[in-house]
Scaffold this active site. Structure first.
Site, PDB file in Angstrom:
ATOM      1  N   ARG A 124       0.737  -1.203  -0.142  1.00 57.76           N
ATOM      2  CA  ARG A 124       0.026   0.096   0.038  1.00 57.76           C
ATOM      3  C   ARG A 124       0.902   1.441   0.002  1.00 57.76           C
ATOM      4  O   ARG A 124       0.353   2.269   0.582  1.00 57.76           O
ATOM      5  CB  ARG A 124      -0.974  -0.033   1.256  1.00 57.76           C
ATOM      6  CG  ARG A 124      -1.955  -1.171   1.156  1.00 57.76           C
ATOM      7  CD  ARG A 124      -3.345  -0.817   1.842  1.00 57.76           C
ATOM      8  NE  ARG A 124      -4.135  -1.669   1.937  1.00 57.76           N
ATOM      9  CZ  ARG A 124      -4.369  -2.757   2.833  1.00 57.76           C
ATOM     10  NH1 ARG A 124      -3.515  -2.800   3.868  1.00 57.76           N
ATOM     11  NH2 ARG A 124      -5.196  -3.575   2.680  1.00 57.76           N
ATOM     12  N   LYS A 152       3.653  11.409 -10.859  1.00 64.07           N
ATOM     13  CA  LYS A 152       2.895  10.709 -11.851  1.00 64.07           C
ATOM     14  C   LYS A 152       3.602   9.459 -11.992  1.00 64.07           C
ATOM     15  O   LYS A 152       4.578   9.180 -12.451  1.00 64.07           O
ATOM     16  CB  LYS A 152       2.467  11.300 -12.930  1.00 64.07           C
ATOM     17  CG  LYS A 152       1.476  12.409 -12.720  1.00 64.07           C
ATOM     18  CD  LYS A 152       1.082  12.981 -14.337  1.00 64.07           C
ATOM     19  CE  LYS A 152       0.439  14.089 -14.208  1.00 64.07           C
ATOM     20  NZ  LYS A 152       0.106  14.552 -15.909  1.00 64.07           N
ATOM     21  N   GLU A 164      11.638  20.026 -23.433  1.00 61.46           N
ATOM     22  CA  GLU A 164      10.885  20.352 -22.149  1.00 61.46           C
ATOM     23  C   GLU A 164      11.840  21.407 -21.459  1.00 61.46           C
ATOM     24  O   GLU A 164      11.046  21.884 -20.646  1.00 61.46           O
ATOM     25  CB  GLU A 164      10.979  19.076 -21.285  1.00 61.46           C
ATOM     26  CG  GLU A 164       9.990  17.839 -21.861  1.00 61.46           C
ATOM     27  CD  GLU A 164       8.662  17.952 -22.098  1.00 61.46           C
ATOM     28  OE1 GLU A 164       8.178  18.950 -21.225  1.00 61.46           O
ATOM     29  OE2 GLU A 164       7.967  17.274 -22.581  1.00 61.46           O
ATOM     30  N   LYS A 197       9.304  23.101 -12.867  1.00 61.20           N
ATOM     31  CA  LYS A 197       8.141  22.087 -13.018  1.00 61.20           C
ATOM     32  C   LYS A 197       7.732  21.925 -11.402  1.00 61.20           C
ATOM     33  O   LYS A 197       6.463  21.840 -11.357  1.00 61.20           O
ATOM     34  CB  LYS A 197       8.483  20.905 -13.451  1.00 61.20           C
ATOM     35  CG  LYS A 197       7.490  19.840 -13.643  1.00 61.20           C
ATOM     36  CD  LYS A 197       7.737  18.562 -14.235  1.00 61.20           C
ATOM     37  CE  LYS A 197       6.523  17.810 -14.189  1.00 61.20           C
ATOM     38  NZ  LYS A 197       6.501  16.506 -14.954  1.00 61.20           N
ATOM     39  N   GLU A 248      -3.235  17.978 -10.669  1.00 61.48           N
ATOM     40  CA  GLU A 248      -3.504  18.520 -11.930  1.00 61.48           C
ATOM     41  C   GLU A 248      -5.122  19.007 -12.123  1.00 61.48           C
ATOM     42  O   GLU A 248      -5.884  18.427 -12.907  1.00 61.48           O
ATOM     43  CB  GLU A 248      -3.301  17.534 -13.121  1.00 61.48           C
ATOM     44  CG  GLU A 248      -2.982  18.101 -14.288  1.00 61.48           C
ATOM     45  CD  GLU A 248      -2.304  17.106 -15.123  1.00 61.48           C
ATOM     46  OE1 GLU A 248      -2.081  17.583 -16.402  1.00 61.48           O
ATOM     47  OE2 GLU A 248      -2.516  15.716 -15.110  1.00 61.48           O
ATOM     48  N   ARG A 290      -1.317  22.944 -12.835  1.00 65.10           N
ATOM     49  CA  ARG A 290      -0.420  21.978 -13.612  1.00 65.10           C
ATOM     50  C   ARG A 290      -0.663  21.584 -15.061  1.00 65.10           C
ATOM     51  O   ARG A 290       0.158  21.254 -15.631  1.00 65.10           O
ATOM     52  CB  ARG A 290      -0.637  20.891 -12.730  1.00 65.10           C
ATOM     53  CG  ARG A 290       0.428  19.615 -12.987  1.00 65.10           C
ATOM     54  CD  ARG A 290       0.495  18.596 -11.969  1.00 65.10           C
ATOM     55  NE  ARG A 290       1.252  17.480 -12.391  1.00 65.10           N
ATOM     56  CZ  ARG A 290       1.872  16.499 -11.678  1.00 65.10           C
ATOM     57  NH1 ARG A 290       1.240  16.617 -10.406  1.00 65.10           N
ATOM     58  NH2 ARG A 290       2.712  15.525 -11.977  1.00 65.10           N
ATOM     59  N   ASN A 306       1.295  20.939 -20.127  1.00 65.48           N
ATOM     60  CA  ASN A 306       0.940  20.275 -21.400  1.00 65.48           C
ATOM     61  C   ASN A 306       1.155  21.184 -22.760  1.00 65.48           C
ATOM     62  O   ASN A 306       1.034  21.072 -23.789  1.00 65.48           O
ATOM     63  CB  ASN A 306      -0.511  19.789 -21.366  1.00 65.48           C
ATOM     64  CG  ASN A 306      -0.802  18.742 -20.517  1.00 65.48           C
ATOM     65  OD1 ASN A 306      -0.034  17.598 -20.776  1.00 65.48           O
ATOM     66  ND2 ASN A 306      -1.423  18.823 -19.496  1.00 65.48           N
ATOM     67  N   HIS A 315       1.948  20.004 -26.160  1.00 67.08           N
ATOM     68  CA  HIS A 315       1.698  18.503 -26.079  1.00 67.08           C
ATOM     69  C   HIS A 315       0.517  18.060 -26.950  1.00 67.08           C
ATOM     70  O   HIS A 315       0.351  16.984 -27.150  1.00 67.08           O
ATOM     71  CB  HIS A 315       1.500  17.917 -24.599  1.00 67.08           C
ATOM     72  CG  HIS A 315       3.026  17.941 -24.039  1.00 67.08           C
ATOM     73  ND1 HIS A 315       3.718  18.873 -23.991  1.00 67.08           N
ATOM     74  CD2 HIS A 315       3.551  16.862 -23.554  1.00 67.08           C
ATOM     75  CE1 HIS A 315       4.907  18.759 -23.088  1.00 67.08           C
ATOM     76  NE2 HIS A 315       4.716  17.265 -23.059  1.00 67.08           N
ATOM     77  N   HIS A 335       1.535  15.137 -29.055  1.00 67.18           N
ATOM     78  CA  HIS A 335       1.199  13.687 -28.954  1.00 67.18           C
ATOM     79  C   HIS A 335       0.446  13.451 -30.052  1.00 67.18           C
ATOM     80  O   HIS A 335       0.791  12.255 -30.674  1.00 67.18           O
ATOM     81  CB  HIS A 335       0.172  13.623 -27.970  1.00 67.18           C
ATOM     82  CG  HIS A 335       0.699  13.905 -26.410  1.00 67.18           C
ATOM     83  ND1 HIS A 335      -0.057  14.261 -25.306  1.00 67.18           N
ATOM     84  CD2 HIS A 335       1.788  13.579 -26.149  1.00 67.18           C
ATOM     85  CE1 HIS A 335       0.771  14.350 -24.215  1.00 67.18           C
ATOM     86  NE2 HIS A 335       1.847  14.028 -24.627  1.00 67.18           N
ATOM     87  N   HIS A 345       9.729  11.746 -28.411  1.00 70.24           N
ATOM     88  CA  HIS A 345       8.580  12.357 -27.681  1.00 70.24           C
ATOM     89  C   HIS A 345       9.196  14.059 -27.633  1.00 70.24           C
ATOM     90  O   HIS A 345       8.305  14.943 -27.965  1.00 70.24           O
ATOM     91  CB  HIS A 345       8.259  11.993 -26.092  1.00 70.24           C
ATOM     92  CG  HIS A 345       7.629  12.860 -25.440  1.00 70.24           C
ATOM     93  ND1 HIS A 345       6.048  13.106 -25.582  1.00 70.24           N
ATOM     94  CD2 HIS A 345       7.848  14.017 -24.434  1.00 70.24           C
ATOM     95  CE1 HIS A 345       5.659  13.827 -24.788  1.00 70.24           C
ATOM     96  NE2 HIS A 345       6.539  14.510 -24.046  1.00 70.24           N
TER      97      HIS A 345
END
Length: 353
Positions: free
Chosen positions: A104, A126, A168, A212, A222, A226, A230, A233, A237, A252
């Site tokens: 956990r 994340k 980035e 960041k 988010e 936040r 993106n 992106h 993407h 990427h």
């Protein structure tokens, strides 16, 4: 080489820690690995377990999760243990997820070895696994104890991958008024044997990552600001997905760099500021593959499936200038099909290419 980790000086291990499980990618710089091994052993008296793994996106396949959990079990890791990753963003995503569900929640820390992971993937908590053929469908929020940046790890990174991560860096400079253009200008050329260059790269990557971290700290789950991370992106993407099924997939960062160049084009249409130095920096630092770029008709259907969308609307981060963004900006189909060709024409006509 810089003093390797100095983990006792920069990071404090939890007082109840009972073991360190150090999982690192194969093929990393031997000098860095040995220096970090010694530094880790000197930083604590608890057992140091070392596990070597093959990095890359395959680590994030659902079929790979049992092997990670089995390694935790074999080393008898507990909730008081700490998993330390040393690898790229796929490793921090996958191992971070596995740690978040083990007992956990077992603590994790990251030493990223790619430019992209140093300033982006390793930060923010994340975690992610791919599922059902789709990227990052499963995940948790599991903040690391720390992220330690050292440019020495970039020595074994292919040049294309190192440059890709700088997209980035540019994004964070565009978003953060503290960084801005000053963060990008006079960026030193890579030289793995020049200690001054390694220190400068390390410091600038830290500063980019800190930008960041400030945003994530304000909005950890988010729900607001936040989402501005993106920037570039929505296009990025879609471009990445478009080329993923070809014989020459884009990285990427390369796809995001194209998205950022589109954001700069859109800002230039309504601003009197001169963004040409930024555009030149991106073109120089993150060169894009020499292929025909996709059309608006090819990109739009992909963009309609972007995870940031809501109520059937394509949403993007609109950049207005250094540290000035609008989120969410609704992108209309007809408007995009008009502006994307104009952007492509401007890129083809640019004397800076």
């Amino acid at each position: 080489m810089n003093p390797p980790l100095q983990i006792a000086a920069f990071h404090s291990w939890p007082s109840d820690m009972d073991a360190i499980f150090w999982i690192h990618e194969e093929g990393l710089d031997d000098n860095c690995l040995e220096a970090y091994r010694k530094a880790l052993q000197e930083s604590t008296s608890v057992p140091l377990n070392i596990f070597v793994a093959t990095g890359g996106e395959k680590m994030k396949s659902w079929d790979h999760l049992p092997s990670l959990l089995q390694s935790f079990s074999q080393h008898r890791l507990s909730r008081h243990s700490v998993v330390l990753t040393t690898g790229g963003g796929a490793m921090s995503d996958a191992v971070g997820f596995a740690a978040s569900i083990w007992k956990r929640g077992m603590r994790v820390a990251h030493v990223p070895t790619t430019a992209l992971a140093m300033v982006d993937a390793a930060w923010g908590g994340k975690t992610a696994f791919n599922y059902d053929g789709k990227k990052n469908q499963l995940g948790t929020f599991h903040a690391p104890l720390f992220v330690h940046i050292d440019a020495c790890w970039l020595n074994t990174l292919p040049e294309r991958h190192r440059r890709s991560g700088l997209a980035e860096v540019a994004k964070h400079a565009m978003l953060d008024p503290i960084l801005g253009w000053n963060h990008l200008k006079d960026w030193p050329d890579w030289s793995p044997t020049d200690q001054d260059v390694l220190r400068t790269w390390t410091d600038r990557m830290k500063d980019s990552a800190e930008a960041k971290r400030r945003i994530v700290e304000e909005d950890p789950f988010e729900t607001g600001r936040r989402a501005t991370l993106n920037l570039g992106h929505t296009i990025g993407h879609a471009v990445e997905a478009h080329f993923s099924a070809t014989d020459a997939p884009w990285l990427h960062g390369e796809a995001v760099a194209l998205g950022l160049r589109f954001a700069i084009f859109m800002a230039s249409e309504s601003s009197s500021d001169d963004f040409q130095p930024l555009k030149d920096w991106l073109q120089r630092q993150v060169p894009l593959p020499s292929v025909v770029w996709p059309s608006a008709n090819e990109l739009w259907p992909i963009m309609t499936h972007d995870k940031k969308n809501s109520l059937g609307e394509v949403r993007e981060v609109h950049w207005k200038g250094w540290g000035d963004v609008v989120w969410p900006q609704i992108l209309e189909k007809d408007a995009f099909k008009a502006t994307w060709p104009a952007f492509l024409r401007s890129e083809m006509e640019s004397p800076h290419l």
